[in-house]
Write a protein that holds these residues in place. Structure first.
Motif, short mmCIF file in Angstrom:
data_model
loop_
_atom_site.label_atom_id
_atom_site.label_comp_id
_atom_site.label_asym_id
_atom_site.label_seq_id
_atom_site.Cartn_x
_atom_site.Cartn_y
_atom_site.Cartn_z
N ILE A 5 0.84 -1.20 0.00
CA ILE A 5 0.00 0.00 0.00
C ILE A 5 0.88 1.26 0.00
CG2 ILE A 5 -0.22 0.16 2.53
CD1 ILE A 5 -3.19 0.89 2.06
N ILE A 6 2.13 1.11 0.50
CA ILE A 6 3.14 2.17 0.47
C ILE A 6 4.43 1.58 -0.05
CG2 ILE A 6 4.56 3.75 1.88
CD1 ILE A 6 2.20 3.85 3.87
N SER A 7 5.07 2.26 -0.98
CA SER A 7 6.32 1.74 -1.54
C SER A 7 7.32 2.87 -1.78
CB SER A 7 6.06 1.00 -2.86
OG SER A 7 7.27 0.55 -3.42
N PHE A 8 8.43 2.84 -1.01
CA PHE A 8 9.57 3.74 -1.26
C PHE A 8 10.61 2.95 -2.05
CE2 PHE A 8 7.82 5.51 2.67
CZ PHE A 8 8.00 6.88 2.53
N LYS A 9 11.10 3.54 -3.14
CA LYS A 9 12.16 2.90 -3.93
C LYS A 9 13.29 3.88 -4.15
CE LYS A 9 9.24 -0.53 -6.28
NZ LYS A 9 8.76 -1.05 -7.57
N ASP A 10 14.44 3.58 -3.56
CA ASP A 10 15.63 4.44 -3.69
C ASP A 10 15.26 5.91 -3.47
OD1 ASP A 10 17.23 2.22 -4.34
OD2 ASP A 10 16.58 2.32 -6.43
N TYR A 11 14.48 6.15 -2.45
CA TYR A 11 13.89 7.48 -2.23
C TYR A 11 14.79 8.36 -1.37
CZ TYR A 11 10.20 10.96 -1.48
OH TYR A 11 9.45 12.11 -1.46
N THR A 12 15.02 9.58 -1.86
CA THR A 12 15.84 10.58 -1.15
C THR A 12 15.07 11.89 -1.10
OG1 THR A 12 17.94 9.58 -1.81
CG2 THR A 12 18.00 11.92 -1.23
N TYR A 13 15.11 12.55 0.07
CA TYR A 13 14.46 13.86 0.17
C TYR A 13 15.46 14.88 0.69
CZ TYR A 13 10.96 17.45 0.54
OH TYR A 13 10.25 18.60 0.33
N HIS A 14 15.59 15.98 -0.07
CA HIS A 14 16.57 17.04 0.24
C HIS A 14 15.82 18.37 0.39
CE1 HIS A 14 20.75 18.90 -0.90
NE2 HIS A 14 20.18 19.49 0.14
N TYR A 15 15.70 18.84 1.66
CA TYR A 15 15.04 20.13 1.88
C TYR A 15 15.80 21.24 1.17
CZ TYR A 15 12.18 18.08 5.61
OH TYR A 15 11.29 17.32 6.33
#
Length: 567
Positions: A5-15
Protein backbone atom coordinates in the motif's frame (compact mmCIF):
# COMPACT_ATOMS: atom_id res chain seq x y z
CA UNK A 1 1.31 -11.79 -4.26
CA UNK A 2 0.03 -8.90 -2.15
CA UNK A 3 0.94 -5.44 -3.42
CA UNK A 4 2.30 -2.87 -0.98
CA UNK A 5 0.00 0.00 0.00
CA UNK A 6 3.14 2.17 0.47
CA UNK A 7 6.32 1.74 -1.54
CA UNK A 8 9.57 3.74 -1.26
CA UNK A 9 12.16 2.90 -3.93
CA UNK A 10 15.63 4.44 -3.69
CA UNK A 11 13.89 7.48 -2.23
CA UNK A 12 15.84 10.58 -1.15
CA UNK A 13 14.46 13.86 0.17
CA UNK A 14 16.57 17.04 0.24
CA UNK A 15 15.04 20.13 1.88
CA UNK A 16 15.68 23.30 -0.10
CA UNK A 17 17.11 24.98 3.02
CA UNK A 18 19.53 22.13 3.91
CA UNK A 19 23.00 21.41 2.57
CA UNK A 20 22.53 17.62 2.59
CA UNK A 21 19.54 15.28 2.10
CA UNK A 22 17.63 14.47 5.30
CA UNK A 23 16.62 10.95 4.22
CA UNK A 24 18.68 8.94 1.74
CA UNK A 25 18.09 5.85 -0.40
CA UNK A 26 14.95 4.68 1.41
CA UNK A 27 13.64 1.31 0.28
CA UNK A 28 10.56 0.30 2.20
CA UNK A 29 7.31 -1.56 1.51
CA UNK A 30 4.32 -1.45 3.86
CA UNK A 31 1.33 -3.71 3.24
CA UNK A 32 -2.37 -3.25 3.86
CA UNK A 33 -3.39 -3.90 7.48
CA UNK A 34 0.15 -3.83 8.87
CA UNK A 35 1.08 -2.04 12.08
CA UNK A 36 4.51 -0.46 11.85
CA UNK A 37 6.48 1.32 14.59
CA UNK A 38 9.27 3.66 13.49
CA UNK A 39 12.00 4.47 16.03
CA UNK A 40 15.30 6.30 16.00
CA UNK A 41 17.11 9.25 17.59
CA UNK A 42 15.87 12.81 17.05
CA UNK A 43 17.02 14.13 13.69
CA UNK A 44 17.32 10.66 12.13
CA UNK A 45 14.63 11.44 9.52
CA UNK A 46 11.49 9.88 11.06
CA UNK A 47 9.40 13.06 10.79
CA UNK A 48 10.70 13.76 7.28
CA UNK A 49 9.62 10.26 6.22
CA UNK A 50 6.19 10.94 7.72
CA UNK A 51 5.91 14.31 5.96
CA UNK A 52 6.64 12.61 2.64
CA UNK A 53 3.76 10.23 3.30
CA UNK A 54 1.16 12.88 4.14
CA UNK A 55 2.25 15.38 1.48
CA UNK A 56 3.75 18.08 3.73
CA UNK A 57 6.93 17.29 1.81
CA UNK A 58 7.28 18.82 -0.72
CA UNK A 59 4.02 20.79 -0.82
CA UNK A 60 4.45 22.66 2.48
CA UNK A 61 8.19 22.17 3.09
CA UNK A 62 9.81 22.53 -0.35
CA UNK A 63 12.56 20.18 -1.36
CA UNK A 64 13.95 17.91 -4.04
CA UNK A 65 13.11 14.23 -4.36
CA UNK A 66 14.90 11.34 -6.00
CA UNK A 67 13.56 7.83 -6.52
CA UNK A 68 9.86 7.06 -6.16
CA UNK A 69 7.14 6.95 -3.54
CA UNK A 70 3.74 5.44 -4.29
CA UNK A 71 0.79 5.47 -1.89
CA UNK A 72 -2.29 3.41 -2.72
CA UNK A 73 -0.98 3.23 -6.30
CA UNK A 74 -0.59 7.03 -6.61
CA UNK A 75 2.81 8.64 -7.23
CA UNK A 76 3.17 11.05 -4.30
CA UNK A 77 5.33 13.63 -6.11
CA UNK A 78 2.79 13.93 -8.92
CA UNK A 79 -0.14 14.18 -6.55
CA UNK A 80 -1.05 16.99 -4.15
CA UNK A 81 -1.48 17.41 -0.43
CA UNK A 82 -5.28 17.27 -0.75
CA UNK A 83 -5.26 14.02 -2.74
CA UNK A 84 -2.78 12.39 -0.36
CA UNK A 85 -5.00 13.35 2.58
CA UNK A 86 -7.61 11.01 1.11
CA UNK A 87 -5.21 8.12 1.70
CA UNK A 88 -3.18 9.15 4.75
CA UNK A 89 -4.73 10.56 7.94
CA UNK A 90 -2.20 12.15 10.30
CA UNK A 91 -2.47 12.69 14.06
CA UNK A 92 0.21 15.16 15.08
CA UNK A 93 2.26 15.12 18.30
CA UNK A 94 1.07 18.67 19.07
CA UNK A 95 -2.69 18.16 18.74
CA UNK A 96 -3.38 21.84 19.55
CA UNK A 97 -1.77 22.72 16.20
CA UNK A 98 -4.22 20.43 14.38
CA UNK A 99 -7.53 21.87 15.59
CA UNK A 100 -9.67 23.99 13.25
CA UNK A 101 -13.18 24.04 14.74
CA UNK A 102 -14.43 25.97 17.75
CA UNK A 103 -16.12 22.82 19.09
CA UNK A 104 -15.35 19.11 18.93
CA UNK A 105 -18.27 18.61 16.54
CA UNK A 106 -17.01 21.34 14.18
CA UNK A 107 -13.48 19.99 14.24
CA UNK A 108 -14.47 16.43 13.41
CA UNK A 109 -16.77 17.67 10.63
CA UNK A 110 -14.17 19.97 9.03
CA UNK A 111 -12.96 17.54 6.35
CA UNK A 112 -16.54 16.77 5.30
CA UNK A 113 -17.32 20.49 5.04
CA UNK A 114 -14.45 20.79 2.57
CA UNK A 115 -15.98 17.95 0.58
CA UNK A 116 -19.40 19.69 0.59
CA UNK A 117 -21.08 16.73 2.31
CA UNK A 118 -24.79 17.29 2.98
CA UNK A 119 -25.42 18.59 6.49
CA UNK A 120 -27.59 15.69 7.65
CA UNK A 121 -25.01 13.14 6.52
CA UNK A 122 -22.21 15.25 8.01
CA UNK A 123 -23.86 15.34 11.45
CA UNK A 124 -24.63 11.63 11.34
CA UNK A 125 -21.04 10.68 10.39
CA UNK A 126 -19.58 13.10 12.94
CA UNK A 127 -21.63 11.62 15.76
CA UNK A 128 -20.70 8.10 14.64
CA UNK A 129 -16.97 8.91 14.73
CA UNK A 130 -17.34 10.68 18.10
CA UNK A 131 -19.01 7.57 19.51
CA UNK A 132 -16.19 5.42 18.11
CA UNK A 133 -13.64 7.38 20.15
CA UNK A 134 -15.87 7.86 23.22
CA UNK A 135 -16.44 11.61 22.76
CA UNK A 136 -20.23 11.73 22.41
CA UNK A 137 -20.54 13.79 25.61
CA UNK A 138 -17.92 16.32 24.46
CA UNK A 139 -19.30 17.39 21.07
CA UNK A 140 -20.09 20.92 22.27
CA UNK A 141 -16.79 21.38 24.15
CA UNK A 142 -13.88 23.47 22.86
CA UNK A 143 -11.05 21.14 21.71
CA UNK A 144 -8.38 23.24 23.43
CA UNK A 145 -10.18 22.84 26.79
CA UNK A 146 -9.99 19.03 26.74
CA UNK A 147 -7.44 16.77 28.41
CA UNK A 148 -4.47 15.48 26.42
CA UNK A 149 -6.08 12.09 25.82
CA UNK A 150 -9.37 13.65 24.74
CA UNK A 151 -7.60 16.04 22.36
CA UNK A 152 -5.93 13.10 20.70
CA UNK A 153 -9.27 11.34 20.30
CA UNK A 154 -10.68 14.43 18.58
CA UNK A 155 -7.74 14.39 16.15
CA UNK A 156 -8.27 10.67 15.50
CA UNK A 157 -11.96 11.18 14.77
CA UNK A 158 -11.12 14.11 12.47
CA UNK A 159 -8.93 11.94 10.25
CA UNK A 160 -11.09 8.80 10.54
CA UNK A 161 -14.23 10.54 9.30
CA UNK A 162 -12.99 10.32 5.70
CA UNK A 163 -12.30 6.58 6.05
CA UNK A 164 -8.66 6.89 5.02
CA UNK A 165 -6.87 3.53 4.61
CA UNK A 166 -3.63 4.66 6.30
CA UNK A 167 -3.33 6.18 9.78
CA UNK A 168 -0.07 7.95 10.67
CA UNK A 169 0.64 8.83 14.33
CA UNK A 170 3.55 11.16 15.15
CA UNK A 171 4.57 10.68 18.81
CA UNK A 172 1.02 9.86 19.98
CA UNK A 173 2.13 9.18 23.57
CA UNK A 174 4.42 12.17 24.16
CA UNK A 175 1.92 14.37 26.02
CA UNK A 176 -0.29 11.69 27.58
CA UNK A 177 -0.28 10.22 31.07
CA UNK A 178 0.56 6.48 31.08
CA UNK A 179 -3.03 5.29 31.45
CA UNK A 180 -4.23 7.64 28.69
CA UNK A 181 -1.31 6.42 26.55
CA UNK A 182 -2.34 2.83 27.10
CA UNK A 183 -5.93 3.72 26.19
CA UNK A 184 -4.68 5.49 23.04
CA UNK A 185 -2.76 2.41 21.89
CA UNK A 186 -5.79 0.22 22.61
CA UNK A 187 -8.00 2.61 20.63
CA UNK A 188 -5.55 2.58 17.71
CA UNK A 189 -5.63 -1.23 17.87
CA UNK A 190 -9.45 -1.22 17.82
CA UNK A 191 -9.66 1.24 14.92
CA UNK A 192 -7.16 -0.82 12.94
CA UNK A 193 -8.92 -4.14 13.51
CA UNK A 194 -12.42 -2.77 12.94
CA UNK A 195 -11.52 -1.01 9.72
CA UNK A 196 -8.55 -2.97 8.38
CA UNK A 197 -6.38 0.15 8.52
CA UNK A 198 -2.67 0.32 7.93
CA UNK A 199 -1.11 1.99 11.00
CA UNK A 200 2.27 3.73 11.21
CA UNK A 201 3.40 4.94 14.65
CA UNK A 202 6.45 7.14 15.20
CA UNK A 203 7.28 6.92 18.90
CA UNK A 204 10.18 7.18 21.38
CA UNK A 205 8.31 5.25 24.11
CA UNK A 206 8.78 1.88 22.44
CA UNK A 207 7.63 -0.34 25.31
CA UNK A 208 4.37 1.63 25.62
CA UNK A 209 3.86 1.68 21.83
CA UNK A 210 4.22 -2.12 21.86
CA UNK A 211 1.35 -2.52 24.34
CA UNK A 212 -0.86 -4.10 21.64
CA UNK A 213 2.01 -5.42 19.53
CA UNK A 214 3.29 -4.58 16.05
CA UNK A 215 4.13 -6.42 12.85
CA UNK A 216 7.46 -4.69 12.29
CA UNK A 217 9.75 -2.15 13.91
CA UNK A 218 11.73 0.08 11.58
CA UNK A 219 14.87 1.70 12.97
CA UNK A 220 16.29 4.83 11.38
CA UNK A 221 19.66 6.49 11.83
CA UNK A 222 21.28 9.38 9.96
CA UNK A 223 18.49 9.51 7.39
CA UNK A 224 18.61 5.82 6.53
CA UNK A 225 16.73 2.67 7.48
CA UNK A 226 19.22 0.56 9.42
CA UNK A 227 16.85 -2.18 10.53
CA UNK A 228 13.45 -3.49 9.43
CA UNK A 229 12.44 -6.56 11.38
CA UNK A 230 9.91 -8.14 13.74
CA UNK A 231 9.80 -6.96 17.37
CA UNK A 232 10.90 -10.39 18.56
CA UNK A 233 14.04 -10.43 16.39
CA UNK A 234 14.89 -6.86 17.36
CA UNK A 235 14.45 -7.47 21.09
CA UNK A 236 16.59 -10.63 20.97
CA UNK A 237 19.47 -8.55 19.57
CA UNK A 238 21.38 -5.64 21.10
CA UNK A 239 20.54 -3.29 18.23
CA UNK A 240 18.32 -1.00 20.31
CA UNK A 241 21.08 -0.34 22.83
CA UNK A 242 23.69 0.07 20.09
CA UNK A 243 21.46 2.68 18.43
CA UNK A 244 20.89 4.55 21.71
CA UNK A 245 17.20 3.60 21.93
CA UNK A 246 15.67 2.62 25.26
CA UNK A 247 14.73 -1.04 25.42
CA UNK A 248 11.72 -2.25 27.43
CA UNK A 249 12.37 -2.38 31.19
CA UNK A 250 11.69 -6.09 31.49
CA UNK A 251 14.39 -6.84 28.90
CA UNK A 252 16.94 -4.84 30.91
CA UNK A 253 15.88 -6.68 34.07
CA UNK A 254 16.32 -10.08 32.40
CA UNK A 255 19.77 -9.12 31.11
CA UNK A 256 20.87 -7.76 34.51
CA UNK A 257 19.97 -11.15 36.02
CA UNK A 258 22.06 -12.96 33.40
CA UNK A 259 19.06 -14.55 31.64
CA UNK A 260 19.89 -15.55 28.07
CA UNK A 261 17.09 -14.38 25.76
CA UNK A 262 15.67 -16.97 23.34
CA UNK A 263 12.78 -17.18 20.87
CA UNK A 264 10.92 -19.57 23.17
CA UNK A 265 10.51 -16.70 25.67
CA UNK A 266 8.34 -14.57 23.32
CA UNK A 267 10.08 -11.37 24.46
CA UNK A 268 8.18 -9.05 22.10
CA UNK A 269 5.66 -8.12 24.86
CA UNK A 270 5.63 -8.51 28.63
CA UNK A 271 2.13 -10.04 28.30
CA UNK A 272 3.60 -12.86 26.17
CA UNK A 273 6.78 -13.44 28.19
CA UNK A 274 7.38 -17.12 28.99
CA UNK A 275 10.11 -17.87 31.54
CA UNK A 276 11.39 -21.28 32.64
CA UNK A 277 11.82 -22.17 36.31
CA UNK A 278 15.56 -21.77 35.76
CA UNK A 279 15.07 -18.22 34.41
CA UNK A 280 12.94 -17.30 37.42
CA UNK A 281 15.55 -18.71 39.78
CA UNK A 282 18.22 -16.56 38.08
CA UNK A 283 16.12 -13.46 38.74
CA UNK A 284 15.52 -14.48 42.38
CA UNK A 285 19.25 -15.06 42.88
CA UNK A 286 20.10 -11.65 41.39
CA UNK A 287 17.55 -10.03 43.71
CA UNK A 288 18.89 -11.84 46.78
CA UNK A 289 22.39 -10.48 46.10
CA UNK A 290 21.21 -6.87 46.06
CA UNK A 291 21.64 -5.02 49.36
CA UNK A 292 19.56 -2.01 50.34
CA UNK A 293 21.31 1.37 50.63
CA UNK A 294 21.23 3.36 53.86
CA UNK A 295 18.72 6.25 54.05
CA UNK A 296 19.85 9.64 52.70
CA UNK A 297 20.57 12.36 55.25
CA UNK A 298 17.74 14.90 55.54
CA UNK A 299 18.41 18.47 54.43
CA UNK A 300 16.74 21.79 55.36
CA UNK A 301 13.38 22.75 53.91
CA UNK A 302 13.42 25.02 50.83
CA UNK A 303 9.72 25.11 49.83
CA UNK A 304 6.57 24.62 51.86
CA UNK A 305 2.97 24.57 50.68
CA UNK A 306 0.28 24.93 53.36
CA UNK A 307 -3.46 24.32 52.89
CA UNK A 308 -3.62 25.69 49.33
CA UNK A 309 -7.01 26.12 47.69
CA UNK A 310 -7.34 27.53 44.16
CA UNK A 311 -9.85 27.82 41.34
CA UNK A 312 -9.60 29.47 37.92
CA UNK A 313 -13.27 30.38 38.31
CA UNK A 314 -15.39 30.87 41.45
CA UNK A 315 -17.61 27.95 40.42
CA UNK A 316 -14.92 25.26 40.45
CA UNK A 317 -11.94 24.58 42.72
CA UNK A 318 -9.00 23.18 40.77
CA UNK A 319 -6.79 22.54 43.82
CA UNK A 320 -8.13 21.55 47.23
CA UNK A 321 -6.26 21.43 50.54
CA UNK A 322 -2.76 20.93 49.12
CA UNK A 323 0.11 20.70 51.63
CA UNK A 324 3.66 19.40 51.24
CA UNK A 325 7.27 20.46 51.84
CA UNK A 326 10.38 20.16 49.69
CA UNK A 327 13.86 19.72 51.10
CA UNK A 328 16.88 21.49 49.67
CA UNK A 329 18.57 19.37 47.01
CA UNK A 330 15.68 16.96 46.47
CA UNK A 331 14.79 15.62 43.03
CA UNK A 332 11.06 14.97 43.00
CA UNK A 333 8.52 13.77 40.44
CA UNK A 334 4.99 15.22 40.47
CA UNK A 335 2.66 12.73 38.82
CA UNK A 336 -1.00 12.18 38.01
CA UNK A 337 -3.39 12.13 35.09
CA UNK A 338 -3.89 15.00 32.64
CA UNK A 339 -5.88 17.73 34.38
CA UNK A 340 -5.06 16.54 37.94
CA UNK A 341 -3.68 19.95 38.97
CA UNK A 342 0.07 19.38 38.63
CA UNK A 343 0.79 22.29 36.26
CA UNK A 344 -1.61 24.53 38.22
CA UNK A 345 0.45 23.88 41.36
CA UNK A 346 3.62 24.84 39.49
CA UNK A 347 2.01 28.11 38.34
CA UNK A 348 1.15 28.97 41.94
CA UNK A 349 4.74 28.35 43.07
CA UNK A 350 6.04 30.63 40.31
CA UNK A 351 3.48 33.36 40.99
CA UNK A 352 1.64 33.08 37.67
CA UNK A 353 -1.52 32.50 39.70
CA UNK A 354 -2.40 33.44 43.27
CA UNK A 355 -4.04 30.95 45.66
CA UNK A 356 -7.53 31.56 46.95
CA UNK A 357 -6.29 30.60 50.40
CA UNK A 358 -3.25 29.00 51.98
CA UNK A 359 0.44 29.91 52.16
CA UNK A 360 3.60 29.35 50.08
CA UNK A 361 6.99 29.58 51.81
CA UNK A 362 10.53 29.85 50.39
CA UNK A 363 13.11 28.90 53.05
CA UNK A 364 10.60 29.78 55.74
CA UNK A 365 9.66 33.15 54.25
CA UNK A 366 6.11 33.82 53.04
CA UNK A 367 6.22 34.38 49.23
CA UNK A 368 2.69 35.77 49.09
CA UNK A 369 3.73 39.30 48.17
CA UNK A 370 6.65 38.39 45.85
CA UNK A 371 6.32 39.36 42.18
CA UNK A 372 6.86 36.88 39.36
CA UNK A 373 10.26 38.48 38.69
CA UNK A 374 11.30 38.14 42.33
CA UNK A 375 10.29 34.48 42.42
CA UNK A 376 12.11 33.84 39.12
CA UNK A 377 15.40 34.67 40.83
CA UNK A 378 14.94 31.49 42.89
CA UNK A 379 12.53 29.33 40.87
CA UNK A 380 12.94 28.53 37.16
CA UNK A 381 9.94 27.10 35.30
CA UNK A 382 9.99 25.20 32.00
CA UNK A 383 6.45 24.90 30.64
CA UNK A 384 5.00 21.79 28.99
CA UNK A 385 4.18 23.50 25.68
CA UNK A 386 7.34 25.16 24.27
CA UNK A 387 5.29 27.41 21.97
CA UNK A 388 3.97 29.21 25.05
CA UNK A 389 7.49 30.18 26.18
CA UNK A 390 9.27 31.18 22.98
CA UNK A 391 9.34 34.90 22.10
CA UNK A 392 12.37 35.30 19.79
CA UNK A 393 12.73 34.06 16.19
CA UNK A 394 16.33 32.80 16.57
CA UNK A 395 17.58 30.06 18.91
CA UNK A 396 20.58 31.95 20.27
CA UNK A 397 18.52 35.06 21.00
CA UNK A 398 15.82 33.04 22.78
CA UNK A 399 18.27 31.30 25.10
CA UNK A 400 20.18 34.55 25.76
CA UNK A 401 17.08 36.65 26.46
CA UNK A 402 17.02 36.42 30.28
CA UNK A 403 20.77 37.20 30.46
CA UNK A 404 20.40 40.18 28.14
CA UNK A 405 17.64 41.50 30.39
CA UNK A 406 20.10 41.29 33.29
CA UNK A 407 22.64 43.38 31.31
CA UNK A 408 25.39 40.78 31.68
CA UNK A 409 28.62 41.16 29.65
CA UNK A 410 28.38 39.75 26.11
CA UNK A 411 31.28 37.32 26.68
CA UNK A 412 29.56 35.80 29.72
CA UNK A 413 26.25 35.61 27.87
CA UNK A 414 27.85 33.79 24.94
CA UNK A 415 29.68 31.34 27.22
CA UNK A 416 26.57 30.47 29.24
CA UNK A 417 24.31 30.22 26.15
CA UNK A 418 26.75 27.90 24.38
CA UNK A 419 27.04 25.76 27.52
CA UNK A 420 23.25 25.40 27.79
CA UNK A 421 22.88 24.67 24.06
CA UNK A 422 25.53 21.93 24.23
CA UNK A 423 23.81 20.34 27.23
CA UNK A 424 20.50 20.33 25.40
CA UNK A 425 21.95 18.99 22.13
CA UNK A 426 21.33 22.24 20.24
CA UNK A 427 24.76 23.77 19.80
CA UNK A 428 24.95 22.93 16.08
CA UNK A 429 21.59 24.72 15.61
CA UNK A 430 22.61 27.90 17.49
CA UNK A 431 22.13 30.12 14.43
CA UNK A 432 18.92 28.48 13.25
CA UNK A 433 15.44 30.04 13.30
CA UNK A 434 13.19 28.41 15.89
CA UNK A 435 10.39 27.77 13.36
CA UNK A 436 12.68 25.31 11.57
CA UNK A 437 12.80 23.03 14.63
CA UNK A 438 10.70 20.03 15.56
CA UNK A 439 8.45 20.09 18.63
CA UNK A 440 11.02 18.12 20.65
CA UNK A 441 13.82 20.50 19.63
CA UNK A 442 11.71 23.50 20.65
CA UNK A 443 11.31 21.81 24.04
CA UNK A 444 15.08 21.69 24.42
CA UNK A 445 15.33 25.39 23.52
CA UNK A 446 13.01 26.30 26.40
CA UNK A 447 14.97 24.14 28.85
CA UNK A 448 18.18 25.83 27.72
CA UNK A 449 16.60 29.28 28.15
CA UNK A 450 15.95 28.51 31.83
CA UNK A 451 19.23 26.71 32.52
CA UNK A 452 21.29 29.76 31.52
CA UNK A 453 19.87 31.73 34.49
CA UNK A 454 20.89 29.04 37.01
CA UNK A 455 18.03 29.35 39.50
CA UNK A 456 18.44 27.17 42.62
CA UNK A 457 14.98 25.59 42.23
CA UNK A 458 13.89 24.16 38.87
CA UNK A 459 10.34 23.15 38.00
CA UNK A 460 10.08 21.30 34.70
CA UNK A 461 6.74 20.37 33.16
CA UNK A 462 7.28 17.19 31.10
CA UNK A 463 11.01 17.84 30.50
CA UNK A 464 11.54 14.72 28.39
CA UNK A 465 8.32 14.57 26.36
CA UNK A 466 9.15 13.90 22.71
CA UNK A 467 12.86 13.34 23.42
CA UNK A 468 14.81 10.38 22.13
CA UNK A 469 16.77 8.30 24.65
CA UNK A 470 20.08 10.06 24.00
CA UNK A 471 18.70 13.56 24.54
CA UNK A 472 16.55 12.31 27.42
CA UNK A 473 19.69 10.98 29.08
CA UNK A 474 21.71 14.13 28.39
CA UNK A 475 19.04 16.41 29.86
CA UNK A 476 18.36 14.19 32.86
CA UNK A 477 22.04 13.61 33.61
CA UNK A 478 22.58 17.37 33.50
CA UNK A 479 19.65 17.90 35.86
CA UNK A 480 21.10 15.18 38.09
CA UNK A 481 24.45 17.00 38.12
CA UNK A 482 22.71 20.22 39.10
CA UNK A 483 20.83 18.33 41.78
CA UNK A 484 24.06 16.90 43.18
CA UNK A 485 25.42 20.46 43.43
CA UNK A 486 22.50 21.44 45.64
CA UNK A 487 19.85 22.47 43.13
CA UNK A 488 16.30 21.41 43.94
CA UNK A 489 14.50 19.84 40.97
CA UNK A 490 10.74 19.24 40.66
CA UNK A 491 9.57 17.43 37.54
CA UNK A 492 5.96 17.15 36.43
CA UNK A 493 6.04 14.01 34.35
CA UNK A 494 4.15 11.10 32.79
CA UNK A 495 7.43 9.27 32.12
CA UNK A 496 7.59 6.27 34.43
CA UNK A 497 11.21 5.62 33.47
CA UNK A 498 12.12 9.12 34.63
CA UNK A 499 10.38 8.57 37.98
CA UNK A 500 12.16 5.28 38.51
CA UNK A 501 15.61 6.32 37.33
CA UNK A 502 16.02 9.80 38.73
CA UNK A 503 13.66 10.55 41.62
CA UNK A 504 13.41 9.15 45.14
CA UNK A 505 10.06 10.75 45.94
CA UNK A 506 6.78 11.22 44.10
CA UNK A 507 3.92 13.62 44.83
CA UNK A 508 0.76 12.07 43.41
CA UNK A 509 -2.18 14.28 42.32
CA UNK A 510 -5.70 13.27 41.33
CA UNK A 511 -8.70 15.52 40.64
CA UNK A 512 -7.10 18.56 42.28
CA UNK A 513 -5.96 16.78 45.44
CA UNK A 514 -2.65 15.39 46.62
CA UNK A 515 -3.43 11.73 47.25
CA UNK A 516 0.05 10.44 48.09
CA UNK A 517 3.61 11.48 48.96
CA UNK A 518 5.67 8.35 48.49
CA UNK A 519 8.62 6.68 46.76
CA UNK A 520 8.39 5.55 43.11
CA UNK A 521 8.78 1.89 44.07
CA UNK A 522 5.90 2.09 46.57
CA UNK A 523 3.78 3.91 44.01
CA UNK A 524 4.38 1.29 41.32
CA UNK A 525 3.64 -1.49 43.80
CA UNK A 526 0.18 -0.12 44.62
CA UNK A 527 -2.32 -0.93 41.83
CA UNK A 528 -5.15 1.02 43.45
CA UNK A 529 -3.04 4.19 43.80
CA UNK A 530 -1.83 3.81 40.21
CA UNK A 531 -5.42 3.63 39.02
CA UNK A 532 -6.36 6.78 40.97
CA UNK A 533 -3.38 8.64 39.47
CA UNK A 534 -4.07 7.40 35.90
CA UNK A 535 -0.70 5.66 35.83
CA UNK A 536 -0.12 2.02 34.96
CA UNK A 537 1.86 -0.86 36.37
CA UNK A 538 5.43 -1.10 35.14
CA UNK A 539 6.62 -4.31 33.52
CA UNK A 540 8.96 -4.69 36.51
CA UNK A 541 5.90 -5.20 38.73
CA UNK A 542 4.64 -7.95 36.42
CA UNK A 543 8.09 -9.56 36.33
CA UNK A 544 8.34 -9.52 40.15
CA UNK A 545 4.93 -11.18 40.47
CA UNK A 546 5.89 -13.77 37.85
CA UNK A 547 8.95 -14.67 39.95
CA UNK A 548 7.13 -14.54 43.33
CA UNK A 549 9.21 -11.59 44.53
CA UNK A 550 7.97 -8.61 46.59
CA UNK A 551 7.31 -5.96 43.88
CA UNK A 552 8.33 -2.91 45.95
CA UNK A 553 11.69 -4.37 47.02
CA UNK A 554 12.38 -5.79 43.56
CA UNK A 555 11.63 -2.49 41.82
CA UNK A 556 13.86 -0.66 44.33
CA UNK A 557 16.70 -3.14 43.68
CA UNK A 558 16.31 -2.69 39.91
CA UNK A 559 16.32 1.12 40.21
CA UNK A 560 19.49 1.17 42.31
CA UNK A 561 21.31 -1.31 40.06
CA UNK A 562 20.20 0.49 36.90
CA UNK A 563 21.53 3.79 38.27
CA UNK A 564 24.87 2.13 39.02
CA UNK A 565 25.07 0.73 35.48
CA UNK A 566 24.27 4.11 33.90
CA UNK A 567 26.53 6.23 36.15
Amino acid sequence: MQKPIISFKDYTYHYRSQAEPTITNINLEIFEGERIIIVGPSGCGKSTLAHCLNGLNPFSYPGKTEGSLTICGVEADKSGIFELSQYVGTVLQDTDGQFIGMTVLEDIAFAMENDCVAQEEMIERTKAEAARVSLTEKLDAAPHALSGGQKQRVSMAGVMVNEVPILLFDEPLANLDPAAGRDAIELIDKLQKDGGKTVIIIEHRLEDAMHMGADRIIMMENGKIVNDTTPEELFLSNKLIEAGIREPLYLSALKYAGVALTKDMHVERMQNLALTDENKEQIRKWFAERSEKPPVEEKPEVLRVEDIHFGYTPEKENLTDISFSIKEGEMISIVGKNGAGKSTMAKLLCGFEKPGSGKLYLKGRDMGEDTIKERAEHIGYVMQNPNQMISKPMIYDEVALSLVMQNLPEDEIRERVFEALKICGLYEFRNWPINALSYGQKKRVTIASILVSRPRILILDEPTAGQDFRHYTEIMEFLKELNEKGYTVLMITHDMHLMLEYTNRSLVFSDGRKIADTTPEKLFSNPELLKQASLKETSLYALAEMCDLPPESYIRAFIEYDREVRS
